[in-house]
Design a protein around this motif. Structure first.
Motif, PDB file in Angstrom:
ATOM      1  N   PHE A   1      -1.641  13.373   9.125  1.00  0.00           N
ATOM      2  CA  PHE A   1      -1.698  14.793   9.486  1.00  0.00           C
ATOM      3  C   PHE A   1      -3.139  15.224   9.768  1.00  0.00           C
ATOM      4  O   PHE A   1      -3.405  15.976  10.712  1.00  0.00           O
ATOM      5  CB  PHE A   1      -1.094  15.646   8.370  1.00  0.00           C
TER       6      PHE A   1
ATOM      7  N   ILE B   1       0.553   9.714   4.605  1.00  0.00           N
ATOM      8  CA  ILE B   1       1.106  10.892   5.280  1.00  0.00           C
ATOM      9  C   ILE B   1       0.030  11.953   5.468  1.00  0.00           C
ATOM     10  O   ILE B   1      -0.122  12.537   6.554  1.00  0.00           O
ATOM     11  CB  ILE B   1       2.292  11.457   4.471  1.00  0.00           C
ATOM     12  N   ILE B   2      -0.747  12.212   4.414  1.00  0.00           N
ATOM     13  CA  ILE B   2      -1.810  13.218   4.493  1.00  0.00           C
ATOM     14  C   ILE B   2      -2.857  12.826   5.527  1.00  0.00           C
ATOM     15  O   ILE B   2      -3.298  13.652   6.340  1.00  0.00           O
ATOM     16  CB  ILE B   2      -2.462  13.402   3.108  1.00  0.00           C
TER      17      ILE B   2
ATOM     18  N   ARG C   1       0.931  23.082  20.098  1.00  0.00           N
ATOM     19  CA  ARG C   1       1.466  21.727  20.188  1.00  0.00           C
ATOM     20  C   ARG C   1       2.628  21.633  21.148  1.00  0.00           C
ATOM     21  O   ARG C   1       2.904  20.593  21.708  1.00  0.00           O
ATOM     22  CB  ARG C   1       1.890  21.242  18.805  1.00  0.00           C
TER      23      ARG C   1
ATOM     24  N   ASP D   1      11.287  15.195  18.112  1.00  0.00           N
ATOM     25  CA  ASP D   1       9.898  15.631  18.195  1.00  0.00           C
ATOM     26  C   ASP D   1       9.331  15.430  19.598  1.00  0.00           C
ATOM     27  O   ASP D   1       8.594  16.273  20.109  1.00  0.00           O
ATOM     28  CB  ASP D   1       9.069  14.862  17.166  1.00  0.00           C
TER      29      ASP D   1
ATOM     30  N   TYR E   1      -4.880  16.751  13.141  1.00  0.00           N
ATOM     31  CA  TYR E   1      -5.581  18.033  13.004  1.00  0.00           C
ATOM     32  C   TYR E   1      -7.013  17.932  13.539  1.00  0.00           C
ATOM     33  O   TYR E   1      -7.466  18.791  14.307  1.00  0.00           O
ATOM     34  CB  TYR E   1      -5.584  18.456  11.540  1.00  0.00           C
TER      35      TYR E   1
ATOM     36  N   LYS F   1       2.524   8.422  14.830  1.00  0.00           N
ATOM     37  CA  LYS F   1       3.892   8.477  14.309  1.00  0.00           C
ATOM     38  C   LYS F   1       4.489   7.076  14.165  1.00  0.00           C
ATOM     39  O   LYS F   1       5.226   6.804  13.210  1.00  0.00           O
ATOM     40  CB  LYS F   1       4.751   9.341  15.232  1.00  0.00           C
TER      41      LYS F   1
END
Length: 347
Positions: free
Chosen positions: A225, A221-222, A312, A75, A229, A185
């Motif tokens: 993200f 996790i949500i 990104r 990543d 965002y 992360k």
């Protein structure tokens, strides 16, 4: 998903992959040998002795750590995030420390099981060479990754130089954004590591606490993200909500730390308290830094950075000069303040 095709990016991925394969091979043997020599006896209440759960948990977490590092490395190269590349090197140092501590933890667990007659006495001698080899492999990988990261830092600097303004203030804003995304992360790994150990090893918790802990994994996790965002969209309301969640997470880990050392409950955590404490403290420190960086990112909203982070992945030099970005519109939609300057250095 595209990764820059350069010698140093290939070298970085090959070192991470080679280290992961070698380490996973060693850990798989240790786990298999431990399970093969294990002769579990019922202790009278239908539960297996605690060391039979702690060792597989430690080793499973070690294996997950290397797999996650491989994903982080891929990543980081895909996004040309120099901060995350450096973070992977620091992460590898953490894995080196964990692999070094692992030998003593396995030794203690095996001794307890030998005293209880639940494992073959020669198990430790069979495992010791492989447990010594594990940190040696990681140490070599750490040195190689540090050198390659230095080369990648210089390599990515030129590509980003052509992608973002040379304005020092915009440079700092982009750097802050990169740090924040990388922190999210690493936060995930430490939170998940704590949660997995808690769920698998800790006994004596209520059903509601157990299921809430399980539910926290997908929720985390949500939220991570959403955190990324809201930052890319420069949403003040969303970012404020995420920061409040960070404070709630800090309260949760402080609560767990206090509970682990409360006389009435410490017996439930004793088998893995040192590891849980390490993960909880590291997660708290990361959350403090994450909150500070999130606030810094929010202060940078509406100051010219948004067009640069809508996509990104940073374009490659070839794409910038004559490829699909060559027309000059690769910086995103028109900025309300006018044309965005086209150069930047991150040195």
């Amino acid at each position: 998903m595209y990764v820059p095709n350069t010698p140093w990016t290939w070298a970085f991925m090959l070192v991470v992959l080679g280290q992961a394969v070698a380490s996973l091979g060693l850990e798989a043997y240790v786990f298999g040998e431990f399970q093969t020599n294990l002769h579990v006896k019922d202790d009278g209440d239908g539960k297996a002795p605690e060391p039979t759960k702690t060792i597989p948990t430690y080793l499973a977490l070690f294996i997950f750590g290397f797999i996650y590092e491989l994903v982080l490395a891929y990543d980081a190269l895909r996004l040309k995030n120099t901060i995350q590349v450096i973070g992977v090197c620091l992460y590898n140092i953490g894995m080196l420390i964990y692999s070094s501590v692992q030998m003593d933890q396995v030794n203690e667990a095996v001794k307890k099981l030998v005293d209880m007659g639940d494992i073959d006495p020669e198990t430790w001698q069979n495992l010791k060479p492989f447990l010594i080899a594990a940190p040696c492999v990681v140490a070599l990988g750490t040195v190689m990754l540090a050198f390659i990261a230095w080369k990648l830092y210089n390599e990515f600097a030129w590509t980003i130089y052509k992608h973002i303004s040379a304005d020092l203030r915009l440079k700092r804003r982009y750097l802050t954004y990169q740090i924040y995304i990388a922190l999210l992360k690493f936060d995930f790994f430490f939170f998940l590591g704590f949660t997995v150990q808690f769920v698998v090893v800790v006994t004596g918790t209520s059903d509601s606490e157990f299921y809430l802990t399980i539910a926290a994994i997908p929720i985390t996790i949500i939220l991570l993200f959403l955190a990324a965002y809201f930052t890319r969209r420069e949403s003040h309301i969303g970012q404020t909500g995420i920061i409040i969640v960070y404070f709630a997470a800090m309260a949760y880990f402080v609560f767990k730390l206090v509970r682990m050392y409360t006389p009435a409950r410490e017996q439930d955590y004793i088998a893995i308290r040192s590891s849980l404490t390490t993960f909880a403290v590291l997660t708290l420190l990361l959350l403090v830094v994450t909150i500070g960086t999130a606030i810094a990112c929010m202060m940078n909203f509406n100051k010219g950075l948004k067009p640069h982070i809508q996509r990104r992945k940073v374009p490659n030099t070839g794409e910038l000069d004559g490829g699909k970005w060559g027309s000059g519109d690769y910086n995103g939609p028109p900025h309300p303040l006018g044309q965005v300057p086209q150069r930047m250095t991150i040195d």
